[in-house]
Scaffold this active site. Structure first.
Site, short mmCIF file in Angstrom:
data_model
loop_
_atom_site.label_atom_id
_atom_site.label_comp_id
_atom_site.label_asym_id
_atom_site.label_seq_id
_atom_site.Cartn_x
_atom_site.Cartn_y
_atom_site.Cartn_z
CB THR A 193 -0.71 -0.09 1.26
OG1 THR A 193 -1.57 -1.18 1.36
CG2 THR A 193 -1.84 1.27 1.32
CG PHE A 218 -0.32 5.11 3.37
CD1 PHE A 218 -1.55 5.24 3.47
CD2 PHE A 218 0.43 3.95 3.74
CE1 PHE A 218 -2.16 4.25 3.94
CE2 PHE A 218 -0.38 2.97 4.37
CZ PHE A 218 -1.68 3.12 4.59
#
Ligand code: PEP
Ligand code: MN
Length: 475
Positions: free
Chosen positions: A81, A83
């Site tokens: 992921t 960010f």
């Protein structure tokens, strides 16, 4: 600690989804959504109840004093992921600080389109540090490109390159400029203080687009000699194509919109239209079915295989409509709703911009420039008649605008003879005239029983009339 005791698993919905296979092995455990994995961990730690567990990183578990029950539970091992830290307000970074700029773009539907964008960067001395592609939401087999390059939007040379990219690409969203940790060009020693890492993270800039230069606007033919082709599903609007959008003025019921969708598709229309938020002169007139109507329109379009177009009246409607509609229509009364235009410039959806009731061609093009300059180049213009002293027709359909617009801009232009004349018997002749003067398509109102239509009854065609019109257009 046995997993059998777990009755609740907390995490961000994405985290739960990414561990779906594991969660199926503990079917008794209810899945509870949290704002993020850290909040899930905090909640579990505060509860101190062995039947509550959270999904997150081992580091976060450690930080919250939690015991790891099972490691490596993601469906895919290589799940990452990323960010991105964004600030609500731009934080300017001194031009002497080595910076990177990040943006997202989608390319035009032309050969070598990505290469042209990359050449703009390379040719201006901005070196690219990252290029990744991601699927374009709602557009199967199309991609968005995430691009980082060395440069700072506070520097006019970088601003210029972004302007050029806007013109070369179909959609550009500038995420911002921020101090780069590693760049090739270091500042002169002693000249500028390097920002510490934490400050650097906060310094991501969300910069509003620079006002366009008065001499050459994005909308002008001078900035782009080739015609812009706007893609709607498998369809291209612009160039040599001729695209017909047809359907009811307003969506009134499932039966009405489904029957119309079938009839216009069978007659050869390419896009299904239908208003759900209606800009009516009187507040007591039918105002449209709203979001329920949009769901009916979407279902009707899906069932006959046609993309859909509907009018967006307010900034708050833009995001919701962009998820469902293939084209967002700006009505004549909103042509100079500049906040709405700016908001439409930020979404990756084609926009149909109708000419204002009393707007000059120049004002119309300036309105289009609002959308283009905010990043979205997918604009189709629509001539729908203007207000003159003539009262024999509802408006005066200004067909001379078509060749003028085609000369001044690269954007496609279509004609709406329904609102342009206001009377159904004039729709077919003006449609043929529109095609003859070089319009890229038509927008036509069609209703199963025009005389009972809740809006624009006088100008709506029935199915037979529409089918005859399509046949008379030829090719
Ligand atoms: C419409 O398309 O139904 C409509 C309201 O059009 P305009 O904005 O051109 O009046
Ligand atoms: Mn109408």
């Amino acid at each position: 600690m046995p997993l059998d005791a777990v009755t609740h698993v907390l995490s961000h919905p994405q985290g739960l989804e990414q561990c779906a296979a594991f969660l199926r092995t503990i079917p008794r455990a209810a899945q509870v959504h949290s704002f993020d994995p850290a909040e899930a961990m905090r909640a579990v730690a505060e509860r101190a109840d062995p039947s509550y567990a959270a999904i997150g990183s081992p580091e976060a578990a450690d930080a919250h004093g939690l015991v790891v029950l099972r490691r490596g539970i993601a469906d895919r091992e290589e799940n990452y992921t990323r960010f991105v830290v964004l600030a609500a307000k731009p934080i300017a970074v001194d031009v002497r600080v080595p910076c990177k700029t990040s943006l997202v773009l989608s390319t035009r539907h032309e050969e070598g389109a990505l290469l042209r964008c990359l050449e703009i960067l390379a040719g201006s001395g901005h070196s690219m540090t990252k290029l990744e592609s991601r699927p374009r939401p709602g557009r199967p087999f199309e991609y968005l490109f995430f691009l980082d390059f060395e440069g700072n939007l506070a520097d006019p040379r970088t601003q210029l390159v972004v302007d050029e990219l806007r013109s070369a690409a179909l959609y550009v969203k500038v995420l911002g400029s921020y101090p780069a940790k590693v760049t090739r060009s270091e500042p002169q020693p002693g000249q500028v203080r390097q920002l510490p890492a934490t400050e650097a993270l906060e310094a991501v800039v969300v910069r509003p687009p620079a006002p366009a230069k008065s001499s050459k606007r994005l909308v002008d033919r001078a900035s782009r000699p080739d015609d812009t082709l706007v893609r709607i599903g498998d369809l291209l609007v612009g160039g040599d194509g001729f695209v017909v959008m047809a359907g009811p003025c307003s969506v009134e019921s499932a039966e009405q919109v489904n029957a119309t969708a079938r009839a216009v598709r069978d007659a050869g229309a390419h896009v299904l239209r239908g208003g759900v938020f209606k800009p009516r002169t009187s507040p007591y007139a039918f105002q449209g079915m709203g979001w329920d109507g949009l769901a009916l329109l979407a279902e009707a379009g899906r069932s006959v295989g046609l993309p859909i177009i509907t009018e967006v009246m307010a900034v708050e409607q833009v995001a919701g409509m962009a998820r469902v509609a293939d084209v967002l229509q700006v009505g004549a009364r909103n042509m100079q709703n500049f906040d709405l235009l700016r908001a439409l410039g930020k979404v990756d959806r084609p926009v149909l911009l109708k000419r204002g009731l009393s707007s000059t061609i120049e004002e119309w093009l300036a309105a289009a420039e609002y959308i283009l300059s905010a990043g979205n180049q997918q604009v189709i213009l629509c001539e729908r008649g203007i207000r003159t002293f003539e009262s024999a027709t509802r408006n005066t359909l200004d067909l001379s605008a078509v060749p003028v617009v085609r000369e001044r801009t690269h954007l496609p232009v279509i004609v709406d003879p329904s609102h342009g004349t206001g009377q159904r018997r004039y729709v077919a002749p003006m449609s043929r005239a529109a095609r003859a003067v070089g319009a890229h398509g038509l927008l036509i109102e069609v209703h199963p029983d025009p005389d009972t239509a809740l809006s624009d009854a006088d100008q709506s065609l029935d199915f037979t009339q529409f089918t005859a019109l399509m046949a008379s257009l030829g090719g």
